[in-house]
Write an enzyme that holds these catalytic residues in place. Structure first.
Site, PDB file in Angstrom:
ATOM      1  N   LYS A 129     -12.783  -1.947   0.618  1.00  0.00           N
ATOM      2  CA  LYS A 129     -11.961  -0.861  -0.305  1.00  0.00           C
ATOM      3  C   LYS A 129     -12.553  -0.645  -1.523  1.00  0.00           C
ATOM      4  O   LYS A 129     -13.683  -0.233  -1.801  1.00  0.00           O
ATOM      5  CB  LYS A 129     -10.464  -1.391  -0.484  1.00  0.00           C
ATOM      6  N   HIS A 150      -5.691  -4.603  -1.552  1.00  0.00           N
ATOM      7  CA  HIS A 150      -5.462  -3.272  -2.269  1.00  0.00           C
ATOM      8  C   HIS A 150      -5.565  -3.700  -3.914  1.00  0.00           C
ATOM      9  O   HIS A 150      -5.586  -2.918  -4.794  1.00  0.00           O
ATOM     10  CB  HIS A 150      -4.277  -2.542  -2.096  1.00  0.00           C
ATOM     11  N   SER A 208       0.778  -1.193   0.035  1.00  0.00           N
ATOM     12  CA  SER A 208       0.082   0.224  -0.022  1.00  0.00           C
ATOM     13  C   SER A 208       0.920   1.150   0.137  1.00  0.00           C
ATOM     14  O   SER A 208       0.355   2.334  -0.487  1.00  0.00           O
ATOM     15  CB  SER A 208      -0.831  -0.049   1.092  1.00  0.00           C
TER      16      SER A 208
HETATM   17  C1  LIG Z   1      -6.992  -2.756   4.212  1.00  0.00           C
HETATM   18  C2  LIG Z   1      -6.193  -3.903   4.542  1.00  0.00           C
HETATM   19  C3  LIG Z   1      -6.683  -5.190   5.387  1.00  0.00           C
HETATM   20  C4  LIG Z   1      -7.725  -4.809   6.289  1.00  0.00           C
HETATM   21  O1  LIG Z   1      -9.006  -4.718   6.000  1.00  0.00           O
HETATM   22  P1  LIG Z   1     -10.143  -4.511   6.553  1.00  0.00           P
HETATM   23  O2  LIG Z   1     -11.323  -5.103   5.863  1.00  0.00           O
HETATM   24  O3  LIG Z   1     -10.412  -3.135   6.461  1.00  0.00           O
HETATM   25  O4  LIG Z   1     -10.118  -4.899   7.908  1.00  0.00           O
HETATM   26  C5  LIG Z   1      -5.848  -6.224   5.455  1.00  0.00           C
HETATM   27  N1  LIG Z   1      -4.759  -6.325   4.580  1.00  0.00           N
HETATM   28  C6  LIG Z   1      -4.495  -5.167   3.608  1.00  0.00           C
HETATM   29  C7  LIG Z   1      -3.275  -5.573   2.604  1.00  0.00           C
HETATM   30  C8  LIG Z   1      -5.311  -4.135   3.666  1.00  0.00           C
HETATM   31  O5  LIG Z   1      -4.736  -3.244   2.660  1.00  0.00           O
END
Ligand SMILES: *Cc1c(COP(=O)(O)O)cnc(C)c1O
Length: 396
Positions: free
Chosen positions: A242, A211, A183
């Site tokens: 996301k 992501h 990220s």
């Molecule tokens: C955002 C993210 C998470 C967590 O996701 P949530 O559903 O908000 O708990 C886990 N792993 C990665 C790589 C992320 O970017």
């Protein structure tokens, strides 16, 4: 009793403030979208949401959620295995598996829980988990909860991964774990090479597509599409928070025995509430939309390519990306904060990141593109970056 710890906590908070690491939250009073309104009354263009497909405020998803409220109620008041499973949950699990071309899916309250609950039921003391150094915090926590032997390799470094795999040959089972897209840089894990090494050294492969799902690959099927390795990844975790609507919810999808065992033993699944029907129904509608059209992926990919091209032409230093994340490199921490603040004055909402979120001397502004952005939004952002960049001596 509280008095003693209160002073200690106050000191901790002060230390965070003095280190300049205190995170304050900006308050949005509109829905999440390309354009948002802050409680200051200011309207800004949003370039820091994970709203990659622009679905956070999508009318079709809102409609699906409203209908489910009437047909399936508000809350489940139960974990899945007692009385928390509706037809909707089963449908969504099937949709996720169809989307990724996997055998079965298990839903969680969040991807944090999916990652937190995946290792402990599957791997014991005699096994090895080999994890990329830049993996998400939830993977790190999940690995900690298992008794397996831990190995770590430098970010996307295949030589180092091979070294760790050789060391891990003594263990019963091995699994390589990586984020699909990292990220902070926006780089994609070299999945073709990871899969080849996994085959050579007899390891399973797990990828966290948070992501990358919806974003990476021509139709947004994630890194398995980008590298044409469908069926070669054993475990995929992902989020509904996301690109996939942005509400809440996580999942693990993959081989059916793995998913079945997780339903029996995964603690965040067994001991935490079911996703509410509104979220699940909107998720189902979202996957239907993904099947109907590729428009949003096309627009996102076009937007990202356009933004990258114009920013590079303006003289900015941007990390190569195959995702919708553009890291505009500034290297200097105070500069990253100053530039983000100046950009907000210009109506562009972005965040500057610096140590310890990124390595020392690697401060940057992270720009996240979205299918919700129109060409005029991108042009406005590029113009603002150029103006502020010149003002601060970042570009000539
Ligand atoms: C955002 C993210 C998470 C967590 O996701 P949530 O559903 O908000 O708990 C886990 N792993 C990665 C790589 C992320 O970017």
């Amino acid at each position: 009793m509280y008095g003693k710890i209160q002073q200690h906590l106050q000191n901790e908070l002060n230390a965070i403030r003095e280190a300049g690491l205190f995170k304050s939250e900006r308050i949005i009073v509109s829905p999440q979208n390309a354009e948002i309104t802050l409680n200051t009354g200011q309207t800004v263009l949003n370039f820091c949401a994970n709203n990659y497909l622009g679905l956070s405020d999508n009318p079709q998803l809102i409609e699906a959620a409203k209908k489910a409220l009437d047909s399936h109620g508000f809350g489940m008041s139960s974990v899945r295995f007692i009385c928390g499973t509706q037809d909707l949950h089963k449908t969504l699990e099937k949709k996720v598996a169809e989307f990724f071309g996997t055998e079965d899916t298990i839903l969680y309250a969040a991807a944090f829980d999916a990652n937190g609950g995946v290792f402990e039921p599957l791997f014991g003391e005699e096994d090895a988990i080999i994890s990329d150094a830049l993996n998400h915090a939830s993977i790190i926590d999940g690995v900690r909860l298992s008794k397996a032997k831990r190995y770590r390799y430098a970010n996307a470094d295949m030589e180092d991964l091979e070294k760790q795999l050789i060391e891990a040959q003594a263990q019963r089972f091995r699994i390589i774990v990586t984020d699909g897209v990292f990220s902070m840089d926006g780089n994609v894990a070299p999945m073709d090479k990871i899969v080849a090494l996994a085959e050579k050294y007899d390891a399973l492969v797990m990828v966290d597509e948070c992501h990358s799902a919806g974003v990476v690959g021509q139709t947004g099927r994630g890194v398995t599409e980008l590298f044409d390795i469908r069926g070669k990844v054993d475990i995929i975790t992902g989020t509904l928070g996301k690109a996939f609507g942005g509400a809440i919810g996580g999942f693990t999808t993959g081989k059916k025995e793995i998913i079945e065992l997780l339903r029996q033993r995964s603690r965040p699944y067994l001991f935490s509430n079911s996703l509410p029907p509104v979220v699940v129904a909107a998720g189902i509608r979202m996957f239907e939309m993904m099947d109907e059209t590729n428009e949003l992926q096309d627009k996102l990919h076009t937007n990202t390519a356009y933004f990258m091209e114009k920013m590079l032409a303006a003289g900015f230093d941007i990390k190569p990306t195959q995702s919708a994340i553009c890291a505009v490199m500034l290297y200097d921490a105070p500069l990253s904060q100053k530039m983000a603040a100046r950009l907000l004055d210009e109506g562009i909402y972005v965040i500057g990141f610096y140590y310890p979120v990124v390595p020392k001397g690697q401060a940057r502004i992270r720009v996240q593109l979205s299918a919700a952005h129109e060409r005029e939004h991108l042009d406005k952002a590029i113009a603002a970056f150029t103006k502020v960049g010149r003002e601060l001596g970042v570009i000539k």
